[in-house]
Design an enzyme around this catalytic site. Structure first.
Site, PDB file in Angstrom:
ATOM      1  N   ASP A 105       0.865  -1.185   0.000  1.00 49.80           N
ATOM      2  CA  ASP A 105       0.000   0.000   0.000  1.00 49.80           C
ATOM      3  C   ASP A 105       0.908   1.243   0.000  1.00 49.80           C
ATOM      4  O   ASP A 105       1.814   1.335  -0.802  1.00 49.80           O
ATOM      5  CB  ASP A 105      -0.969  -0.078   1.193  1.00 49.80           C
ATOM      6  CG  ASP A 105      -1.998   1.035   1.250  1.00 49.80           C
ATOM      7  OD1 ASP A 105      -3.034   0.923   0.568  1.00 49.80           O
ATOM      8  OD2 ASP A 105      -1.781   2.010   1.988  1.00 49.80           O
ATOM      9  N   HIS A 308      -7.066  -6.613  -0.832  1.00 47.60           N
ATOM     10  CA  HIS A 308      -6.045  -5.590  -0.632  1.00 47.60           C
ATOM     11  C   HIS A 308      -5.036  -5.908   0.468  1.00 47.60           C
ATOM     12  O   HIS A 308      -3.882  -5.496   0.399  1.00 47.60           O
ATOM     13  CB  HIS A 308      -6.720  -4.248  -0.329  1.00 47.60           C
ATOM     14  CG  HIS A 308      -5.748  -3.137  -0.108  1.00 47.60           C
ATOM     15  ND1 HIS A 308      -4.959  -2.635  -1.121  1.00 47.60           N
ATOM     16  CD2 HIS A 308      -5.391  -2.456   1.014  1.00 47.60           C
ATOM     17  CE1 HIS A 308      -4.180  -1.670  -0.627  1.00 47.60           C
ATOM     18  NE2 HIS A 308      -4.422  -1.544   0.651  1.00 47.60           N
TER      19      HIS A 308
END
Length: 331
Positions: A105, A308
């Site tokens: 991320d 994610h």
């Protein structure tokens, strides 16, 4: 039982940074694990244990603004120079010459910048979900505003009144209940999401995260949580204490980072691995298309069935790939 090594501290780049370390101190090059938003070093708990037990030296900091690390007041203290400088200071503190930097991320954006700014301290790079891209053709906030509108979370994060910080900070448990879940299964006839070049994410996604959290009720969420109650408590307790402003300040520097990177050569000149997650809708695998042009020594690896939060959703697979690539490329 959650296993983490003892928390240690380093003075680096004008701040006090908390970090965790495992594996033999003699192993080189060590692996530095860099978390994203809204996360902490604890997000790497599975990898810290697996890499340490495999005989690899592994270091995971709470980055600037997060967890046990200091949270300066000034927004510009969270720009890319500071974030990369913190990691160099951590290497200096530990008397490490070069490291392999692994980022997920926002941590991914930081680690891809390391060889552009501090090439002599970087042995290799691993991006998890976050691709390396060339410099955007215009201010990234303006591109996001044009493509997604004012409610897109990164655009909202530019708000000087800090309303998003307040929304997340007053609903910490709701925030982690909502975010830390496996993606909803996609029906086979659903069209594939088309990401925006250099930004990832499809325009059809609901990216108004502050409003989503404000209206969220876990009782009506069919998605599977990825955290045990004990693990969720670590995140909730940490962010209840620190708030969210430190991490959101990273986003408040996106225009500044763009302005200040005009002179950088964006080619990554170290061995690199790109780990993609099949079902990450914000940073989809297609966002890594064409990376080879600016990352000549690149291996790509797909984690199937993951959303994610890849290193927490598929911890064994991510750890195994890191160990395998590290051994293959660095002995």
């Amino acid at each position: 039982m959650i296993e983490m090594p003892p928390l240690q501290f380093a003075s680096t780049n004008g701040i006090r940074m908390g970090y965790y370390e495992a594996g033999p101190a003699t192993d080189a090059p060590p692996v530095v694990l860099c978390h994203g938003w809204p996360e902490i070093a604890f997000s790497w708990r599975h990898q810290i244990k697996a890499l340490g037990e495999a005989g690899i030296r592994v270091i995971a900091p709470d980055q600037r603004g997060y967890g046990a690390t200091e949270r300066p007041e000034a927004v510009e203290d969270y720009d890319m120079e500071h974030l990369t400088g913190d990691l160099i200071g951590l290497l200096d503190h530990l008397k490490i010459d070069k490291a392999i930097f692994v980022g997920h991320d926002w941590g991914g954006f930081v680690v891809w910048q390391m060889p552009l700014r501090h090439l002599d301290r970087v042995a290799g790079i691993v991006g998890i979900n976050t691709p390396h891209t060339n410099r955007a053709p215009a201010d990234p906030i303006e591109l996001l505003r044009k493509r997604f509108g004012e409610h897109m979370y990164i655009v909202q994060f530019q708000d000087a009144g800090r309303e998003p910080d307040r929304i997340f900070g007053s609903r910490v448990e709701q925030t982690f209940d909502a975010f830390m879940r496996k993606p909803a299964p996609r029906s086979d006839d659903a069209p594939a999401e088309q990401p925006v070049a250099g930004v990832g994410a499809s325009p059809r996604l609901n990216l108004a995260f502050p409003q989503m959290i404000a209206n969220y009720d876990a009782r009506h969420d069919p998605r599977t949580p990825i955290l045990s109650p004990e693990e969720k408590k670590v995140f909730v307790d940490t962010f209840t204490k620190t708030g969210f402003t430190g991490g959101i300040n990273w986003y408040r520097n996106m225009s500044r980072n763009w302005q200040r990177s005009a002179e950088l050569d964006h080619t990554v000149r170290v061995p690199s691995l790109m780990i993609m997650a099949e079902n990450d809708h914000v940073l989809p695998p297609s966002a890594a298309d064409g990376m080879e042009k600016i990352v000549p020594d690149l291996e790509k690896y797909m984690v199937c069935g993951s959303g994610h939060w890849t290193q927490q959703e598929k911890p064994d697979e991510v750890s195994a790939k890191l160990i395998e690539w590290r051994r293959k490329r660095f002995g």
